[in-house]
Design a protein around this motif. Structure first.
Motif, mmCIF file in Angstrom:
data_model
loop_
_atom_site.group_PDB
_atom_site.id
_atom_site.type_symbol
_atom_site.label_atom_id
_atom_site.label_comp_id
_atom_site.label_asym_id
_atom_site.label_seq_id
_atom_site.Cartn_x
_atom_site.Cartn_y
_atom_site.Cartn_z
ATOM 1 N N SER A 1 -6.874 -0.704 -6.770
ATOM 2 C CA SER A 1 -6.669 0.601 -5.987
ATOM 3 C C SER A 1 -7.943 1.278 -6.055
ATOM 4 O O SER A 1 -8.513 1.853 -5.164
ATOM 5 C CB SER A 1 -5.564 1.367 -6.655
ATOM 6 O OG SER A 1 -4.214 0.733 -6.365
ATOM 7 N N LYS A 2 -8.575 1.393 -7.375
ATOM 8 C CA LYS A 2 -9.750 2.281 -7.400
ATOM 9 C C LYS A 2 -11.114 1.466 -6.583
ATOM 10 O O LYS A 2 -11.994 1.990 -6.220
ATOM 11 C CB LYS A 2 -10.305 2.177 -8.990
ATOM 12 C CG LYS A 2 -9.073 3.340 -9.607
ATOM 13 C CD LYS A 2 -9.486 3.277 -11.161
ATOM 14 C CE LYS A 2 -8.466 4.121 -11.784
ATOM 15 N NZ LYS A 2 -8.785 4.239 -13.419
ATOM 16 N N ASP B 1 -3.798 -0.998 -10.494
ATOM 17 C CA ASP B 1 -4.460 0.515 -10.543
ATOM 18 C C ASP B 1 -5.892 0.006 -10.599
ATOM 19 O O ASP B 1 -6.713 0.684 -9.730
ATOM 20 C CB ASP B 1 -4.172 0.711 -11.972
ATOM 21 C CG ASP B 1 -5.055 2.290 -12.296
ATOM 22 O OD1 ASP B 1 -4.666 3.109 -11.385
ATOM 23 O OD2 ASP B 1 -5.734 2.142 -13.209
ATOM 24 N N TYR C 1 -10.620 -0.852 -4.064
ATOM 25 C CA TYR C 1 -10.397 -0.717 -2.427
ATOM 26 C C TYR C 1 -10.604 0.661 -1.893
ATOM 27 O O TYR C 1 -10.894 0.917 -0.732
ATOM 28 C CB TYR C 1 -9.039 -1.257 -2.182
ATOM 29 C CG TYR C 1 -8.785 -3.003 -2.669
ATOM 30 C CD1 TYR C 1 -10.174 -3.930 -2.439
ATOM 31 C CD2 TYR C 1 -7.844 -3.483 -2.751
ATOM 32 C CE1 TYR C 1 -10.224 -5.025 -3.026
ATOM 33 C CE2 TYR C 1 -7.799 -4.764 -3.273
ATOM 34 C CZ TYR C 1 -8.896 -5.716 -3.236
ATOM 35 O OH TYR C 1 -8.777 -7.002 -3.505
ATOM 36 N N ALA D 1 -2.553 3.954 -3.035
ATOM 37 C CA ALA D 1 -2.677 3.201 -4.103
ATOM 38 C C ALA D 1 -2.178 1.594 -3.564
ATOM 39 O O ALA D 1 -1.120 1.445 -3.040
ATOM 40 C CB ALA D 1 -1.883 3.652 -5.196
ATOM 41 N N ILE D 2 -2.445 0.684 -4.477
ATOM 42 C CA ILE D 2 -2.145 -0.531 -4.296
ATOM 43 C C ILE D 2 -0.823 -0.631 -5.344
ATOM 44 O O ILE D 2 -0.925 -0.242 -6.389
ATOM 45 C CB ILE D 2 -3.173 -1.552 -4.629
ATOM 46 C CG1 ILE D 2 -4.299 -2.007 -3.879
ATOM 47 C CG2 ILE D 2 -2.464 -3.102 -5.091
ATOM 48 C CD1 ILE D 2 -3.748 -2.139 -2.408
ATOM 49 N N GLU D 3 0.094 -1.471 -4.705
ATOM 50 C CA GLU D 3 1.284 -1.844 -5.589
ATOM 51 C C GLU D 3 1.510 -3.350 -5.821
ATOM 52 O O GLU D 3 1.542 -3.943 -4.578
ATOM 53 C CB GLU D 3 2.510 -1.129 -5.121
ATOM 54 C CG GLU D 3 2.417 0.474 -5.394
ATOM 55 C CD GLU D 3 3.744 1.221 -5.022
ATOM 56 O OE1 GLU D 3 4.819 0.256 -4.500
ATOM 57 O OE2 GLU D 3 4.007 2.377 -5.142
ATOM 58 N N GLN E 1 0.835 -1.151 0.108
ATOM 59 C CA GLN E 1 0.028 0.028 -0.048
ATOM 60 C C GLN E 1 0.790 1.265 0.069
ATOM 61 O O GLN E 1 1.825 1.380 1.060
ATOM 62 C CB GLN E 1 -0.892 -0.030 1.220
ATOM 63 C CG GLN E 1 -1.860 -1.232 1.241
ATOM 64 C CD GLN E 1 -2.766 -1.042 2.527
ATOM 65 O OE1 GLN E 1 -3.799 -0.372 2.334
ATOM 66 N NE2 GLN E 1 -2.421 -1.788 3.656
#
Length: 798
Positions: free
Chosen positions: A233-234, A230, A236, A246-248, A62
Motif C-alpha cells: 500500500s505504501k 501494508d 503503490y 489501501a491494498i488488502e 483495493q
C-alpha cells in the motif's frame, strides 16, 4: 433375544400408531433438514479447496472505504507483478476482464455465423499454477503466451464447433482472428472462478492506471499477508492518495463467502447464511430429539403395566433399557430412511432455492456422517425415556398406584420454552425480512425501471458519439422504441469511474465522487426528477465533453446530495457554476440538478452522483437504455438483436428489462428470507409436537383432578384454560428470552443496509400472540378430550 426385542417394538408401534407416526415424522423432518443444510454448508466451505496451494493464495483488493466507496477486487496486473521482488511472494497470476479493456473482441464469426464468447478473460501463462485445470486438447500455457490465441471451455467448443477437437481452428472478429490452441474441461461449480473462454492479453507496464485484472499472489509459507499488504500500500499509493487507498489480501479459500463486490466473477455465498442454516439445522435436530423424549414419556403410562409384568417375571433393568433403546434406534433408522426419501424429493427444489447443484452421495464420508448422527440421535433421544420407563416400580404399578418420576419435568419445560423462544424469534425475523425486501423494492431509486430495456456491453465507439451513430439511429427507428439513452455505467451494479471535485468556492471535496458518462437527454431517458436547471440537450453543443489545451470542458448534471456537499442549501444556486477536478484537468459546468439517484445494490448504493455529457474515461463498453412500449416487447427484442448483428457485428447480446435487473439485485436477500421462512415453519411445527408431548404428559397426570373438577361442576372451557395456563406461562418466559436476542440479531442484519425499516412493535406482538394461540389450541385440544371423558371412567377404581 434381539428378535424378541424387534417383535415387541413392532407390537408397541402397532398399539400406539399416533405416537409412532408423530415420532417418525418429527425426527425425519429434523434429519432431512439437517442433511440438506449440511450438504449446502459442505459445498459452500469446499469452494476453491481443489486449487494448487490454495491455503497460500491471496487475491489483491483495493480498499476505497476512506473515500466513501468500498473494496474492489480488481487491480493493475503490471503493478501486482512487481510484488515478486519481495521474498514473501512466490508467484503472481493475473486474470483480466477484457470487457474493461480494448485488448480482445467478444463477438466472433465461424462459417458466417455469429457467436459471442461468453465469460471471456485474459490469463497469464502460469494459470495452471493457480487453478486446477483439466486440459482436454492443446497446450494452455502456449495459448496464453501466443498473441491471437484462444482457449475454449468444453461447453463453448461444443456450442461453437460441435466438437472438442478444434485445435488450429480460427474465429474471425473485427480486428482479425483468434486461433484455438487449447480446450479445457468446464470449471466445477464450487469455485469462484467463472471463465468459459481465455484469450492472450498483453499487459503494458507503462499503463498503471488500468485496473482491470484479478491479481492473485502465492505467498511463502511463513509470509505475513497483513504486513505485506501494508508494505505494498505504501509503495503503490503515495502522494495525494497516501493513506486514502489501501491494498488488502483476501484468502482464496474465503473468497466465496466474504467477497461482496459488484465486480465479482459470479455471485458468492454468505458466511452468515451458512451459519444461520447450520445453527437452525442443529436446533431442529435437538427439538426433534427432545420431542421424541417428551412424547415417549407422555405415553409411558400405557407401557407401565407391561414393565410391571416383565419385572415380576424377572426382567432386569438393563434388559428393559436395552429393549426400549432398541425401539428408539428402530424409530431413528425408520426416520433416517424417511428423511433420505424426503431429501431426494426436495433436493431439486432446494437446489433452485440455494442456486447450487447439490448431490447426496450416501456411500461416502458424508453418508457415514448421516449414519453417525442417526445412531447418536437414536441413543441420546431414547436413553432418558428408556431409563424413565424401566424405573417403574412393579409393585406400585401392578397395585394400581403408579408413581411417575417428576425430577426431569423442568428439563421438558425448559425445552418447550426454548422451542417457543426459537419460534417467536424466527417469526419476528421472517416478518422483518419480508418488510425489508418490500421496502427495498419500493425505494425511490431516482430513475425509472419500468418500460426501460437495457442493452448491455456495447462497444463505446458504436454508441458513445456526439451525433447519433448508425446503431442508435437503427435502434430508435424500431417500432415501439420511444427513446434511446447512452450511459457508461450499469445502474444496478456499481460506479465505474470517479473524480475528485473542487467546489465552485475553491474548497476541495476531500474525497472522490462517482461519475457517470452519458449522452444527451439523460433526464428524460432515465426518468430522473429534475429540480433545477435543464437536461443535456443537442441544442447546447457545449454540453458534450471537449478537450482543448489539456483541459476537458463538459456539462454536468448533479444530484441533490452533491449540491449540498458543495455548500448550496438552495440547489438552484449551483446551476451555471463550475466544479473542477484539478488532477485530471476537468472543468464541469453544472447545467441541472436532479433528485438523488441510487446506483448499485441496496447495501452499497451511491447517491452522490455526477452525470457528465459525452465524458467516457477508460470504460470500453457502455449501455443503451431504450424506453419502450411493453406491449411490443417481444418484437422489439428481436429487432434489437437483428440491428446489433447487422450494424455492429454484435451477437448474442445481453438484453434485459431494467426492472428485472434491479429485482436480481435483491435475489440473494430474497433467498435468505425464504430459507428463514422455511425453518420458521418447521420450528413452529416441531414446537407444536413438543407442546403436544408435554401437554399429553400433563393431562395424563391430572386426569383424576380433571374428573373431580368435572364432578364438582367445572365447565369444559374452564378445565381447558386451567391446563393451558402453565403452558402460556412458559410462552411468557419464552417471550422474555426471545425479544432481546431477536432485537439484537435482526438489528445487526438490518445494519447492512443503507436504507432499512425500523423494527416494529406490532411484529413482536404478532409473533408472541401467534405462538401463544398455537400453544393454547394444541393444549386445549388435549384438554377438551380429557374434559369430555366421563368422570366415572377415570374414578371407577378409586
Amino acid at each position: 433375544m434381539f428378535v424378541s426385542y424387534f417383535i415387541t417394538a413392532l407390537r408397541s408401534f402397532k398399539q400406539q400408531k399416533q405416537h409412532f407416526i408423530l415420532n417418525v415424522l418429527g425426527l425425519s423432518i429434523g434429519l432431512a433438514s439437517a442433511i440438506l443444510v449440511a450438504l449446502f454448508a459442505q459445498n459452500e466451505l469446499s469452494y476453491d479447496s481443489q486449487q494448487p496451494h490454495a491455503e497460500r493464495v491471496y487475491r489483491v483488493g483495493q480498499d476505497f472505504s476512506k473515500l466513501g466507496l468500498f473494496v474492489i477486487p480488481i487491480f493493475n496486473y503490471s503493478q501486482g507483478a512487481k510484488a515478486v521482488e519481495y521474498s514473501q511472494v512466490e508467484e503472481v497470476f493475473g486474470l483480466t476482464m477484457v470487457s474493461m479493456t480494448r485488448e480482445a473482441m467478444v463477438d466472433v464469426q465461424y462459417r458466417d455465423q455469429g457467436f459471442k464468447l461468453s465469460d471471456l478473460y485474459g490469463a497469464t501463462p502460469n494459470i495452471e499454477n493457480f487453478i486446477n485445470m483439466n486440459t482436454l486438447a492443446g497446450d494452455l500455457k502456449n495459448a496464453m503466451s501466443t498473441p491471437g490465441s484462444l482457449a475454449l471451455s468444453e461447453s463453448e467448443a461444443l456450442r461453437i464447433f460441435g466438437s472438442v477437437n478444434v485445435i488450429g481452428n480460427t474465429l474471425q472478429h473485427e480486428q482479425g482472428q483468434y486461433t484455438v490452441r487449447a480446450v479445457f474441461a468446464d470449471l466445477p461449480s464450487n469455485t469462484h472462478f467463472a471463465f468459459k473462454n481465455l484469450v492472450y492479453v498483453k499487459h503494458d507496464p507503462s499503463n498503471l492506471m488500468m485496473n482491470s485484472s484479478y491479481v492473485y499472489m502465492r505467498l511463502a509459507p511463513q509470509a505475513d499477508p497483513i504486513a505485506l499488504a501494508d508494505t505494498l500500500s505504501k509503495q503503490y499509493f503515495n502522494g495525494q492518495m497516501a493513506g486514502q487507498i489501501a491494498i488488502e489480501f483476501h484468502p482464496l479459500l474465503d473468497l466465496h463467502l466474504i467477497a461482496k463486490s459488484p465486480f465479482e466473477m459470479k455471485a458468492g455465498g454468505a458466511k452468515q447464511v451458512v451459519m444461520i442454516c447450520a445453527g437452525l439445522s442443529v436446533l431442529l435436530i435437538l427439538i426433534a430429539g427432545f420431542n421424541f423424549i417428551n412424547m415417549t414419556v407422555a405415553q409411558s403410562t400405557r407401557r407401565a403395566k407391561e414393565v410391571g409384568v416383565r419385572k415380576a417375571l424377572g426382567a432386569s433393568k438393563g434388559q428393559l433399557v436395552t429393549q426400549f433403546l432398541a425401539e428408539s434406534m428402530l424409530v431413528a433408522l425408520l426416520s433416517m430412511i424417511t428423511a433420505c426419501v424426503l431429501v431426494e424429493l426436495l433436493l431439486p427444489s432446494f437446489n433452485q432455492l440455494v442456486d447450487r447443484e447439490l448431490v447426496v452421495i450416501y456411500f461416502s464420508a458424508f453418508g457415514l456422517g448421516i449414519m453417525s448422527v442417526v445412531i447418536a440421535v437414536g441413543i441420546l433421544a431414547g436413553l432418558y425415556p428408556a431409563l424413565f420407563i424401566s424405573s417403574f416400580s412393579a409393585k406400585r404399578v401392578l397395585s394400581g398406584d403408579l408413581q411417575r418420576g417428576s425430577t426431569a419435568t423442568w428439563v421438558r419445560k425448559s425445552l418447550l420454552t426454548l422451542q417457543a423462544s426459537l419460534a417467536i424469534g424466527l417469526i419476528i425475523a421472517s416478518i422483518t425480512l419480508l418488510n425489508q425486501l418490500s421496502h427495498l423494492q419500493s425505494l425511490p431509486l431516482g430513475y425509472q425501471t419500468q418500460q426501460r430495456l437495457v442493452v448491455s456491453e456495447l462497444p463505446v465507439q458504436s454508441v458513445f458519439t456526439q451525433q447519433p451513430s448508425a446503431l442508435i439511429n437503427r435502434l430508435t427507428a424500431i417500432d415501439g422504441v420511444e427513446q434511446a439513452t447512452i450511459i457508461d455505467t450499469r445502474l444496478t451494479v456499481s460506479i465505474n469511474n470517479t473524480l475528485q471535485p473542487t467546489w465552485p468556492n475553491g474548497e476541495s471535496s476531500g474525497g472522490i465522487t462517482p461519475v457517470i458518462g452519458s449522452g444527451f437527454d439523460v433526464v428524460k431517458g432515465l426518468g430522473l426528477t429534475l429540480i433545477a436547471g435543464r437536461d443535456f440537450s443537442r441544442e447546447f453543443s457545449s454540453d458534450w465533453a471537449t478537450r482543448a489545451n489539456g483541459v476537458t470542458t463538459v456539462g454536468t448534471i448533479i444530484t441533490e446530495t452533491v449540491a449540498k456537499q458543495a455548500g448550496y442549501s438552495n440547489v438552484a444556486d449551483i446551476v451555471g457554476q463550475t466544479i473542477k477536478d484539478t488532477g485530471r484537468n476537468v472543468d464541469m459546468r453544472v447545467v441541472g440538478v436532479v433528485k438523488d439517484v441510487k446506483i448499485g445494490n441496496a447495501q452499497n448504493a451511491n447517491s452522490n452522483i455526477m452525470f457528465l455529457c459525452g465524458f467516457n474515461y477508460l470504460a470500453p463498453v457502455s449501455e443503451v437504455i431504450l424506453t419502450v412500449n411493453l406491449h411490443k416487447l417481444p418484437a422489439i427484442k428481436q429487432e434489437v438483436i437483428a440491428a446489433l448483428a447487422e450494424v455492429s457485428n454484435i451477437y448474442e447480446p445481453k438484453i434485459n428489462l431494467l426492472a428485472e435487473n434491479y429485482k436480481a439485485v435483491l435475489k440473494a436477500d430474497e433467498r435468505v428470507s425464504f430459507i428463514v421462512l422455511i425453518f420458521t415453519g418447521l420450528a413452529v411445527f416441531l414446537t407444536c409436537l413438543g407442546t403436544f408431548g408435554l401437554a399429553s404428559f400433563a393431562t395424563i397426570r391430572r386426569q383424576k383432578e380433571v374428573a373431580v373438577r368435572k364432578v364438582l361442576g367445572a365447565s369444559r372451557i374452564s378445565i381447558m384454560n386451567l391446563l393451558a395456563k402453565e403452558f402460556l406461562i412458559l410462552v411468557l418466559v419464552s417471550v422474555a428470552i426471545a425479544y432481546p436476542l431477536t432485537y439484537w440479531l435482526v438489528g445487526d442484519w438490518l445494519a447492512n443496509f443503507n436504507e432499512r425499516v425500523d423494527q416494529a412493535l406490532w411484529v413482536y406482538l404478532i409473533a408472541a400472540l401467534s405462538v401463544a394461540v398455537i400453544t393454547w389450541l394444541t393444549v386445549a385440544s388435549l384438554a377438551f378430550k380429557a374434559a369430555s371423558t366421563r368422570p366415572s371412567l377415570t374414578l371407577r377404581y378409586e
